[in-house]
Motif scaffolding. Structure first.
Motif, PDB file in Angstrom:
ATOM      1  N   ASN A  52      16.439  24.751  74.131  1.00 29.67           N
ATOM      2  CA  ASN A  52      15.281  24.431  73.277  1.00 29.67           C
ATOM      3  C   ASN A  52      14.867  25.602  72.400  1.00 29.67           C
ATOM      4  OD1 ASN A  52      15.102  21.851  74.209  1.00 29.67           O
ATOM      5  ND2 ASN A  52      13.279  22.172  75.462  1.00 29.67           N
ATOM      6  N   TYR A  55      15.824  26.068  68.519  1.00 26.16           N
ATOM      7  CA  TYR A  55      15.240  25.225  67.478  1.00 26.16           C
ATOM      8  C   TYR A  55      13.770  25.576  67.257  1.00 26.16           C
ATOM      9  CZ  TYR A  55      19.419  22.743  68.804  1.00 26.16           C
ATOM     10  OH  TYR A  55      20.719  22.439  69.093  1.00 26.16           O
ATOM     11  N   GLY A  58      10.761  24.686  69.510  1.00 30.61           N
ATOM     12  CA  GLY A  58      11.247  24.454  70.858  1.00 30.61           C
ATOM     13  C   GLY A  58      10.577  25.421  71.819  1.00 30.61           C
ATOM     14  N   ILE A  60      10.020  26.610  76.275  1.00 29.00           N
ATOM     15  CA  ILE A  60      10.437  26.519  77.671  1.00 29.00           C
ATOM     16  C   ILE A  60       9.423  27.248  78.546  1.00 29.00           C
ATOM     17  CG2 ILE A  60      12.916  26.366  77.171  1.00 29.00           C
ATOM     18  CD1 ILE A  60      13.058  29.354  78.154  1.00 29.00           C
ATOM     19  N   ASN A 104       3.960  18.816  73.399  1.00 31.73           N
ATOM     20  CA  ASN A 104       4.779  19.736  72.588  1.00 31.73           C
ATOM     21  C   ASN A 104       4.008  20.403  71.451  1.00 31.73           C
ATOM     22  OD1 ASN A 104       7.199  19.378  74.058  1.00 31.73           O
ATOM     23  ND2 ASN A 104       7.506  17.431  73.000  1.00 31.73           N
TER      24      ASN A 104
END
Length: 152
Positions: A52, A55, A58, A60, A104
């Protein structure tokens, strides 16, 4: 003339004293009970667990050894990264004070609902939004090898 010089000298002394006192004070970026643990994490973005981060936007969770007391949230922002501590910055560590990513786009403190924007750390809502999440800026990224080192 001497009286004017004395008053001027006292005034200058007061101004410089005030400047010295205020310039030495620091803004606390977390509550005083915030844990201060070393951070030393190396991530290989070629591995599927960290994909992730290849990008933009992205993110984590990192829960490895030496990633703080509750881990980190790492977000790709363009060609750079934002690295947040998962301890809530405005509440002493307790049950439900581990920050979470929601939808997100936001970071949420489950204890009181305080929210911050994921990409920037800017306050979004909540009673304690004056403090952004603790952000770590010490990292190295090698785009050729896709190795990210985070340290504090």
């Amino acid at each position: 003339m001497k009286k004017t010089s004395l008053i001027l000298s006292i005034f200058i002394l007061l101004v410089f004293s005030n400047l010295a006192i205020n310039s030495c004070s620091t803004r606390e970026d977390t509550v005083n009970c915030f844990p201060n643990n070393p951070i030393n994490v190396t991530l290989n973005l070629n591995l599927p667990a960290y994909n992730n981060l290849n990008y933009d936007s992205g993110w984590i969770y990192v829960n490895e050894q030496q990633s703080g007391t509750r881990g980190l949230i790492i977000v790709r922002v363009g060609n750079s990264f934002k690295i947040y501590d998962r301890n809530a910055p405005h509440i002493c560590p307790d049950n439900n004070t581990t920050l979470e990513v929601k939808d997100n786009i936001a970071i949420l403190c489950p204890k009181d609902g305080t929210r911050w924007i994921l990409r920037t750390g800017q306050p979004e809502s909540g009673a304690k939004t004056s403090l952004p999440p603790k952000t770590y800026t010490n990292f190295n990224f090698d785009p050729a090898s896709k190795i990210l080192n985070v340290y504090y």
